[in-house]
Design a protein around this motif. Structure first.
Motif, PDB file in Angstrom:
ATOM      1  N   PRO A 239     -62.975  66.957  12.800  1.00 44.08           N
ATOM      2  CA  PRO A 239     -62.060  65.896  12.363  1.00 44.08           C
ATOM      3  C   PRO A 239     -60.824  65.834  13.256  1.00 44.08           C
ATOM      4  CG  PRO A 239     -62.779  67.249  10.506  1.00 44.08           C
ATOM      5  CD  PRO A 239     -63.236  67.950  11.749  1.00 44.08           C
ATOM      6  N   SER A 240     -60.260  64.657  13.421  1.00 42.20           N
ATOM      7  CA  SER A 240     -59.070  64.505  14.268  1.00 42.20           C
ATOM      8  C   SER A 240     -57.923  65.338  13.705  1.00 42.20           C
ATOM      9  CB  SER A 240     -58.654  63.035  14.331  1.00 42.20           C
ATOM     10  OG  SER A 240     -59.642  62.272  14.985  1.00 42.20           O
ATOM     11  N   PRO A 241     -57.334  66.224  14.527  1.00 42.21           N
ATOM     12  CA  PRO A 241     -56.229  67.074  14.040  1.00 42.21           C
ATOM     13  C   PRO A 241     -55.000  66.244  13.678  1.00 42.21           C
ATOM     14  CG  PRO A 241     -57.154  67.903  16.108  1.00 42.21           C
ATOM     15  CD  PRO A 241     -57.699  66.525  15.911  1.00 42.21           C
ATOM     16  N   ASP A 242     -54.306  66.637  12.621  1.00 43.19           N
ATOM     17  CA  ASP A 242     -53.111  65.911  12.186  1.00 43.19           C
ATOM     18  C   ASP A 242     -51.927  66.143  13.110  1.00 43.19           C
ATOM     19  OD1 ASP A 242     -54.484  64.987   9.957  1.00 43.19           O
ATOM     20  OD2 ASP A 242     -53.924  66.720   8.728  1.00 43.19           O
ATOM     21  N   HIS A 243     -51.929  67.260  13.854  1.00 46.14           N
ATOM     22  CA  HIS A 243     -50.754  67.638  14.632  1.00 46.14           C
ATOM     23  C   HIS A 243     -50.677  66.975  16.007  1.00 46.14           C
ATOM     24  CE1 HIS A 243     -53.905  70.668  15.542  1.00 46.14           C
ATOM     25  NE2 HIS A 243     -53.495  70.481  16.776  1.00 46.14           N
ATOM     26  N   LEU A 244     -51.644  66.129  16.355  1.00 36.27           N
ATOM     27  CA  LEU A 244     -51.600  65.473  17.662  1.00 36.27           C
ATOM     28  C   LEU A 244     -50.590  64.335  17.638  1.00 36.27           C
ATOM     29  CD1 LEU A 244     -55.386  65.196  18.651  1.00 36.27           C
ATOM     30  CD2 LEU A 244     -53.768  67.022  19.195  1.00 36.27           C
ATOM     31  N   ASP A 245     -49.828  64.192  18.730  1.00 38.74           N
ATOM     32  CA  ASP A 245     -48.919  63.048  18.791  1.00 38.74           C
ATOM     33  C   ASP A 245     -49.650  61.823  19.313  1.00 38.74           C
ATOM     34  OD1 ASP A 245     -48.944  63.100  21.654  1.00 38.74           O
ATOM     35  OD2 ASP A 245     -47.411  64.660  21.647  1.00 38.74           O
ATOM     36  N   ASP A 246     -49.002  60.674  19.260  1.00 41.56           N
ATOM     37  CA  ASP A 246     -49.663  59.404  19.598  1.00 41.56           C
ATOM     38  C   ASP A 246     -50.150  59.384  21.037  1.00 41.56           C
ATOM     39  OD1 ASP A 246     -49.235  58.495  17.052  1.00 41.56           O
ATOM     40  OD2 ASP A 246     -47.428  57.343  17.556  1.00 41.56           O
ATOM     41  N   ASP A 247     -49.364  59.953  21.957  1.00 41.56           N
ATOM     42  CA  ASP A 247     -49.763  59.950  23.369  1.00 41.56           C
ATOM     43  C   ASP A 247     -51.033  60.766  23.586  1.00 41.56           C
ATOM     44  OD1 ASP A 247     -47.672  58.357  24.080  1.00 41.56           O
ATOM     45  OD2 ASP A 247     -46.345  60.009  24.670  1.00 41.56           O
ATOM     46  N   GLU A 248     -51.121  61.905  22.918  1.00 40.48           N
ATOM     47  CA  GLU A 248     -52.311  62.748  23.053  1.00 40.48           C
ATOM     48  C   GLU A 248     -53.541  62.026  22.543  1.00 40.48           C
ATOM     49  OE1 GLU A 248     -50.972  67.387  22.749  1.00 40.48           O
ATOM     50  OE2 GLU A 248     -50.810  66.185  20.914  1.00 40.48           O
ATOM     51  N   VAL A 249     -53.396  61.326  21.423  1.00 39.35           N
ATOM     52  CA  VAL A 249     -54.526  60.599  20.837  1.00 39.35           C
ATOM     53  C   VAL A 249     -54.952  59.452  21.734  1.00 39.35           C
ATOM     54  CG1 VAL A 249     -55.288  59.173  18.892  1.00 39.35           C
ATOM     55  CG2 VAL A 249     -53.935  61.234  18.476  1.00 39.35           C
ATOM     56  N   GLU A 250     -53.992  58.697  22.233  1.00 40.33           N
ATOM     57  CA  GLU A 250     -54.305  57.516  23.034  1.00 40.33           C
ATOM     58  C   GLU A 250     -54.988  57.866  24.351  1.00 40.33           C
ATOM     59  OE1 GLU A 250     -50.775  55.271  23.537  1.00 40.33           O
ATOM     60  OE2 GLU A 250     -50.616  54.755  21.400  1.00 40.33           O
ATOM     61  N   ASN A 251     -54.744  59.050  24.867  1.00 49.61           N
ATOM     62  CA  ASN A 251     -55.361  59.448  26.130  1.00 49.61           C
ATOM     63  C   ASN A 251     -56.775  59.997  25.968  1.00 49.61           C
ATOM     64  OD1 ASN A 251     -53.278  58.707  27.871  1.00 49.61           O
ATOM     65  ND2 ASN A 251     -52.182  60.629  27.551  1.00 49.61           N
ATOM     66  N   LEU A 252     -57.178  60.259  24.729  1.00 52.87           N
ATOM     67  CA  LEU A 252     -58.557  60.670  24.478  1.00 52.87           C
ATOM     68  C   LEU A 252     -59.490  59.484  24.684  1.00 52.87           C
ATOM     69  CD1 LEU A 252     -58.121  62.743  21.187  1.00 52.87           C
ATOM     70  CD2 LEU A 252     -58.954  63.663  23.353  1.00 52.87           C
ATOM     71  N   PRO A 253     -60.767  59.731  25.018  1.00 53.29           N
ATOM     72  CA  PRO A 253     -61.730  58.625  25.006  1.00 53.29           C
ATOM     73  C   PRO A 253     -61.713  57.942  23.639  1.00 53.29           C
ATOM     74  CG  PRO A 253     -62.708  60.584  25.978  1.00 53.29           C
ATOM     75  CD  PRO A 253     -61.384  61.004  25.412  1.00 53.29           C
ATOM     76  N   VAL A 254     -61.892  56.645  23.620  1.00 54.41           N
ATOM     77  CA  VAL A 254     -61.793  55.865  22.377  1.00 54.41           C
ATOM     78  C   VAL A 254     -62.662  56.450  21.275  1.00 54.41           C
ATOM     79  CG1 VAL A 254     -62.267  53.612  21.339  1.00 54.41           C
ATOM     80  CG2 VAL A 254     -61.226  53.747  23.613  1.00 54.41           C
ATOM     81  N   GLU A 255     -63.855  56.924  21.637  1.00 53.77           N
ATOM     82  CA  GLU A 255     -64.795  57.438  20.643  1.00 53.77           C
ATOM     83  C   GLU A 255     -64.283  58.687  19.930  1.00 53.77           C
ATOM     84  OE1 GLU A 255     -67.293  55.722  24.078  1.00 53.77           O
ATOM     85  OE2 GLU A 255     -65.366  56.762  23.775  1.00 53.77           O
ATOM     86  N   LEU A 256     -63.273  59.345  20.506  1.00 54.79           N
ATOM     87  CA  LEU A 256     -62.774  60.601  19.933  1.00 54.79           C
ATOM     88  C   LEU A 256     -61.366  60.499  19.354  1.00 54.79           C
ATOM     89  CD1 LEU A 256     -64.611  61.701  22.709  1.00 54.79           C
ATOM     90  CD2 LEU A 256     -64.209  63.735  21.330  1.00 54.79           C
ATOM     91  N   GLN A 257     -60.822  59.289  19.307  1.00 50.57           N
ATOM     92  CA  GLN A 257     -59.426  59.160  18.908  1.00 50.57           C
ATOM     93  C   GLN A 257     -59.201  59.345  17.410  1.00 50.57           C
ATOM     94  OE1 GLN A 257     -57.716  55.566  20.524  1.00 50.57           O
ATOM     95  NE2 GLN A 257     -57.948  56.261  22.650  1.00 50.57           N
ATOM     96  N   TYR A 258     -60.044  58.791  16.599  1.00 48.35           N
ATOM     97  CA  TYR A 258     -59.845  58.900  15.148  1.00 48.35           C
ATOM     98  C   TYR A 258     -61.176  59.252  14.495  1.00 48.35           C
ATOM     99  CZ  TYR A 258     -55.435  56.620  16.228  1.00 48.35           C
ATOM    100  OH  TYR A 258     -54.206  56.319  16.760  1.00 48.35           O
ATOM    101  N   LEU A 259     -61.413  60.555  14.362  1.00 46.53           N
ATOM    102  CA  LEU A 259     -62.669  61.031  13.788  1.00 46.53           C
ATOM    103  C   LEU A 259     -62.476  61.340  12.309  1.00 46.53           C
ATOM    104  CD1 LEU A 259     -63.799  63.413  16.681  1.00 46.53           C
ATOM    105  CD2 LEU A 259     -64.532  61.067  16.242  1.00 46.53           C
ATOM    106  N   ASP A 260     -63.473  60.979  11.512  1.00 42.48           N
ATOM    107  CA  ASP A 260     -63.370  61.124  10.058  1.00 42.48           C
ATOM    108  C   ASP A 260     -63.277  62.581   9.627  1.00 42.48           C
ATOM    109  OD1 ASP A 260     -63.573  58.397   9.872  1.00 42.48           O
ATOM    110  OD2 ASP A 260     -65.750  58.402   9.580  1.00 42.48           O
ATOM    111  N   GLU A 261     -62.851  62.771   8.416  1.00 41.31           N
ATOM    112  CA  GLU A 261     -62.716  64.116   7.854  1.00 41.31           C
ATOM    113  C   GLU A 261     -64.048  64.840   7.756  1.00 41.31           C
ATOM    114  OE1 GLU A 261     -60.092  66.013   6.959  1.00 41.31           O
ATOM    115  OE2 GLU A 261     -58.868  64.499   7.966  1.00 41.31           O
TER     116      GLU A 261
END
Length: 362
Positions: A239-261
């Motif tokens: 699952p996508s970690p809660d502690h990542l900031d927006d820049d870290e998330v946006e630089n991930l490949p789109v498929e990995l940016q917001y993964l379900d619980e």
């Protein structure tokens, strides 16, 4: 030996069914141990006649013959003998014909024999030569593997995936898979998240890992034409970690940016290890390393490492740390364009291997 030669006559396809049944049962009993396999390999006509029995009109006879060949080919040294024997001429072609026949009841058994024959590198080369001689294309094997429900009797042809993995030990086969006109590698990618069968999934990931040894293809594999990186990272991500900031998330490949619980990391340690080995190969060249860093691959591996610390398989943990060690360094610190161009002295190779051994045993 004389008894086995006499037995061979009862394995002839034109023999009475009851005699073939008894003879096959005797051979099956012998295939249960190394001594029996060695004795059978000394009388090649036995295996040659059993190969013919794959075409027997009695489905029970054909099934028993297929089981016998699975056992016989399970020993790498015997598999070499089979491929070299004049009594086994047409072995690879016969197996392929069974696999591609959608009405064949022994198609799965044929893929298992095929897989056994390609485990050893020497035998793998012999099988590849035979495929070429019979104009059997890699693309056709991939097509058969990808067709869910192709066989009318429920055979899922899962061991074709291990055949492709084994064959991809050969650079010539990797070049076929990486042919930019065929789009074969793209058909492999969805299997990194495949849930239908672990053998099929593992085999295809093994082939993907082997293809990453072709350094000249790295930039293409990481380009939008293939985009292999998200497919390799998804099985390693939870699952996508809660502690990542927006820049870290946006630089991930789109498929990995917001993964379900409920997103789970791949459970099979061998598959995780193969994926990490593929990523290690993709770190060989500077241009590819920079892409992996830009796509925040480190973040996925960092989170995986937090989980891997608690797992029993130390090889997975070591493989994860090997990739992380490369990605956290700057290119100035690495000061090497291509890791594969570095000539490491033998004494250092031995030292590193010993360090890994101590780590795994710790």
């Amino acid at each position: 030996m004389g008894e086995l030669e006499e037995l061979a006559q009862f394995l002839h396809i034109d023999q009475r069914t009851d005699l073939k049944t008894v003879a096959l049962q005797h051979v099956l009993g012998m295939t249960g141990n190394k001594e029996g396999l060695a004795a059978i390999s000394e009388v090649p006509v036995i295996s040659g006649n059993i190969l013919q029995l794959l075409n027997d009109k009695d489905p029970h006879i054909a099934q028993e013959a297929a089981l016998a060949l699975i056992n016989i080919s399970s020993d790498p040294s015997v598999a070499k003998t089979l491929l070299q024997s004049t009594h086994m001429t047409g072995l690879v072609k016969t197996l392929y014909e069974k696999i591609q026949d959608e009405e064949c009841q022994i198609a799965d058994a044929a893929t298992m024999i095929f897989s056994n024959l390609t485990r050893d590198l020497v035998s793998c080369s012999a099988v590849w030569d035979s495929l070429q001689e019979n104009n059997i294309e890699i693309e056709r094997l991939v097509f058969l593997l990808c067709q869910e429900g192709y066989n009318k009797h429920g055979a899922n042809l899962r061991y074709l995936a291990t055949v492709l993995s084994n064959l991809s030990q050969l650079s010539a086969v990797r070049q076929k898979i990486l042919d930019r006109e065929q789009c074969i590698i793209q058909r492999f990618l969805p299997f990194t998240e495949y849930t239908g069968n672990i053998v099929k999934k593992g085999g295809i990931i093994g082939a993907l890992r082997n293809c990453c040894f072709e350094q000249d293809a790295h930039d293409w594999l990481l380009s939008t034409d293939v985009d292999i990186l998200p497919r390799l990272l998804l099985p390693l991500a939870g699952p996508s970690p809660d502690h990542l900031d927006d820049d870290e998330v946006e630089n991930l490949p789109v498929e990995l940016q917001y993964l379900d619980e409920d997103k789970k990391i791949e459970e099979d340690p061998d598959i995780r290890k193969m994926i990490l080995e593929a990523l290690t190969q993709l770190c060989s060249k500077r241009s590819a390393r920079e892409i992996l860093r830009k796509k925040n691959t480190y973040i996925i591996l960092r989170e995986l490492h937090k989980q891997a610390r608690f797992e029993k398989d130390r090889e997975v943990l070591l493989a994860c740390e090997n990739v992380i060690d490369i990605l956290i360094k700057t290119e100035e610190e690495i000061a090497i364009e291509n890791y594969h161009e570095v000539d490491v002295p033998e004494h250092l190779v031995q030292k590193f291997e010993q360090m890994d051994k101590f780590y795994l045993e710790d």
